[in-house]
Write a protein that holds these residues in place. Sequence first.
Motif, mmCIF file in Angstrom:
data_model
loop_
_atom_site.group_PDB
_atom_site.id
_atom_site.type_symbol
_atom_site.label_atom_id
_atom_site.label_comp_id
_atom_site.label_asym_id
_atom_site.label_seq_id
_atom_site.Cartn_x
_atom_site.Cartn_y
_atom_site.Cartn_z
ATOM 1 N N ASN A 275 -3.214 61.331 -51.163
ATOM 2 C CA ASN A 275 -1.922 61.167 -50.478
ATOM 3 C C ASN A 275 -1.420 62.493 -49.910
ATOM 4 O O ASN A 275 -0.932 62.553 -48.780
ATOM 5 C CB ASN A 275 -0.863 60.607 -51.448
ATOM 6 C CG ASN A 275 -1.055 59.122 -51.704
ATOM 7 O OD1 ASN A 275 -1.864 58.470 -51.045
ATOM 8 N ND2 ASN A 275 -0.320 58.577 -52.660
ATOM 9 N N ASN A 279 -1.076 63.425 -45.922
ATOM 10 C CA ASN A 279 0.180 63.918 -45.352
ATOM 11 C C ASN A 279 -0.023 65.246 -44.625
ATOM 12 O O ASN A 279 0.512 65.448 -43.532
ATOM 13 C CB ASN A 279 1.225 64.109 -46.457
ATOM 14 C CG ASN A 279 1.839 62.788 -46.893
ATOM 15 O OD1 ASN A 279 1.619 61.763 -46.269
ATOM 16 N ND2 ASN A 279 2.598 62.823 -47.975
ATOM 17 N N ARG A 282 -1.459 64.510 -41.408
ATOM 18 C CA ARG A 282 -0.525 63.775 -40.542
ATOM 19 C C ARG A 282 0.573 64.674 -39.998
ATOM 20 O O ARG A 282 0.962 64.569 -38.846
ATOM 21 C CB ARG A 282 0.166 62.691 -41.354
ATOM 22 C CG ARG A 282 -0.520 61.366 -41.343
ATOM 23 C CD ARG A 282 0.362 60.369 -42.080
ATOM 24 N NE ARG A 282 -0.369 59.142 -42.325
ATOM 25 C CZ ARG A 282 0.075 58.192 -43.144
ATOM 26 N NH1 ARG A 282 1.209 58.354 -43.788
ATOM 27 N NH2 ARG A 282 -0.617 57.099 -43.310
ATOM 28 N N GLY A 340 3.727 56.941 -49.971
ATOM 29 C CA GLY A 340 2.728 57.825 -50.579
ATOM 30 C C GLY A 340 3.298 58.783 -51.616
ATOM 31 O O GLY A 340 2.789 58.865 -52.739
HETATM 32 MG MG LIG Z 1 1.986 59.742 -46.897
#
Ligand SMILES: [Mg+2]
Length: 378
Positions: A275, A279, A282, A340
């Motif tokens: 997770n 992130n 992302r 998440g």
């Molecule tokens: Mg996330």
Amino acid sequence: MTQDTTDVNVLLVDDLQENLVALEALIRQPGRRIFTARSGEEALSLMLEHPFALAILDVQMPAMSGFELAELMRGTERTRGIPIVFVSAGGRELNYAFQGYESGAVDFLYKPLDPHAVRSKVKVFVDLFRQRQELQEAKAQLQRAVSMRDDFMSMIAHELRNPLNSVYLQAQLRRKMLAAPKPPDSAAMLKMVERDERQIRSMVRLLDDMLDVSRARTGKLAIVPGPFDLSASAAAVVEAIQEQASGSGVQITLAAPPSLVIEGDEFRIEQVITNLLTNALRYGEGKPVAVTVGQREEEREVFVSVRDQGMGVAPADQERIFEQFERTEGVSQVPGLGLGLYIARQIAQAHHGRLEVRSARGEGSEFILSLPLPSVAP
Ligand SMILES: [Mg+2]
Ligand SMILES: Nc1ncnc2c1ncn2[C@@H]1O[C@H](COP(=O)(O)OP(=O)(O)OP(=O)(O)O)[C@@H](O)[C@H]1O
């Protein structure tokens, strides 16, 4: 004057001060706030200012009778619903049936006042008012819950719709290729299958997240502990993510001791690292990401840090993002439900560990998972 918000207001209206004093003494009680008025006008202005569970009106007053006051109350939205108890001298007055006060309850008390009758009548109206308030509060809560569920459903539907649609289009394409005179190229076919797998995996992950959230909420997020090598886990996650992110050109580095064996649920800890790394990719604006595994000797704990150089998290958002469905402003273009970090923190806590963020807006973020070492050294 201070008022407890749970206090219930009762209004007494009588032109004679001694009657007000006597009545007030009868019904005064903790949890009740008694207002008094000596005239209809005074009563009306109080009613416009405060909510009342009940108004007790003397029928015989010089300027405006209790009946006339009730008539005026009926004409105003704010006062229309206030239940009324008329205090009447009985006899002749009883012949005036008060007409037309439909919505509020209307009742009578007769002079000389019977203390027991007064108290029990007031209690009935006060209880009724309390119940109605509780009902309204429960209704509001229910409405909030329903609208949250609606939001949730539409988010899920939205998140599943795109990948499902794309898998469907792929299937149609496959059908066309099979119908074509030339057999499909197997290398091209493999690429397509891999794409399908990615889409399906992301849908399964989404559904797993939802299941984990409901497990966490009901305290059933199962942890199956055992000894495992945290360094190896981090390396495996980095490798898997790197594979997925290949082509994005983001550089992920890993610094870890050759081996760091701890006690915990390997699958769940890998889920946390996944997770955090997802992130970082992302929200990391394509810049390098650094993963560090280490041990803090004094605290007898180990940590995994995932650091990016992306958009960062403003101080005001740093607690909020660990809650369900909480995302920061300006990430709506990026897919994600905001689950998440919530799941990751629940997993950390189930291990008696912590998940924290250090960040400044525009300066990247560092998310740190800390886990206790077993209390007895191996
Ligand atoms: Mg996330
Ligand atoms: N590394 C990061 N840099 C900047 N912001 C971040 C970072 N990680 C998380 N955030 C912010 O915190 C929010 C919540 O993150 P979280 O992982 O819980 O949900 P998500 O990534 O939006 O969706 P998903 O449920 O798929 O994980 C993100 O939407 C983003 O706004």
